[in-house]
Design a protein around this motif. Sequence first.
Motif, mmCIF file in Angstrom:
data_model
loop_
_atom_site.group_PDB
_atom_site.id
_atom_site.type_symbol
_atom_site.label_atom_id
_atom_site.label_comp_id
_atom_site.label_asym_id
_atom_site.label_seq_id
_atom_site.Cartn_x
_atom_site.Cartn_y
_atom_site.Cartn_z
ATOM 1 N N CYS A 42 92.415 110.779 -6.126
ATOM 2 C CA CYS A 42 93.444 110.971 -7.131
ATOM 3 C C CYS A 42 92.793 111.548 -8.387
ATOM 4 O O CYS A 42 91.816 110.992 -8.895
ATOM 5 N N CYS A 45 93.184 108.649 -11.358
ATOM 6 C CA CYS A 45 92.506 107.342 -11.377
ATOM 7 C C CYS A 45 91.311 107.266 -10.432
ATOM 8 O O CYS A 45 90.582 106.276 -10.436
ATOM 9 N N CYS A 91 100.438 108.470 -6.229
ATOM 10 C CA CYS A 91 99.306 107.559 -6.071
ATOM 11 C C CYS A 91 99.817 106.134 -6.247
ATOM 12 O O CYS A 91 100.458 105.823 -7.254
ATOM 13 N N CYS A 94 98.049 104.381 -9.630
ATOM 14 C CA CYS A 94 98.358 104.731 -11.026
ATOM 15 C C CYS A 94 99.733 105.379 -11.177
ATOM 16 O O CYS A 94 100.147 105.663 -12.290
HETATM 17 ZN ZN LIG Z 1 95.862 107.480 -9.039
#
Ligand SMILES: [Zn+2]
Length: 137
Positions: A42, A45, A91, A94
Motif C-alpha cells: 500500500c 501505509c 486497503c 488505512c
Molecule cells: Zn494502506
Amino acid sequence: MEDDQWKKKLSKEQYRILRLRQTETPYSGVLLHNDKTGKYLCGACGQTLFDSSTKFDSRSGWPSFNWPVNKKAIKLSEDRSLGIRRVEVSCARCGSHLGHVFNDAPDQPTGIRFCINSLALDFKEKKIRDNLKKSRG
Ligand SMILES: [Zn+2]
C-alpha cells in the motif's frame, strides 16, 4: 491519520488517488510494466497487498493482479460513481483507495482482475540476498 497528515506524507498525485479516490491516467503508471519479483505494498501505509506472481498484463493500462496476498489485507465495497456499479478495492488497514476489481479475466486461474493504480502501490523487490539469508537460517 488525519487528512492534513496524509497530505504531508503523500505526493500530490498519490494523495489524489489514495485519499480522493481518483484514477490515474491509463498507461501512466511506473509499475505497469514492472516484471521484477517482489511484493506490492500500500502506497499509504506500507501493508503488503499483492505478490508479483499474481501480476499479469491485462492490457487495461493499469497494473493487474489475479489475487491479493491475503483477503484480509483488502476491503471491497460497492462504488456507484460514474453511474455504473463497480466494486472498489481499498486497503483494509488505512482505508486508502487502491482501484477496482472485475470479473473479466477468463485467462487467469481466478477469473478475476484487481485493477490497481500504480500510484497507490509501492514495490519492494525481492533480492537474491533475502534467499541467502533465509537458507542460512
Ligand atoms: Zn494502506
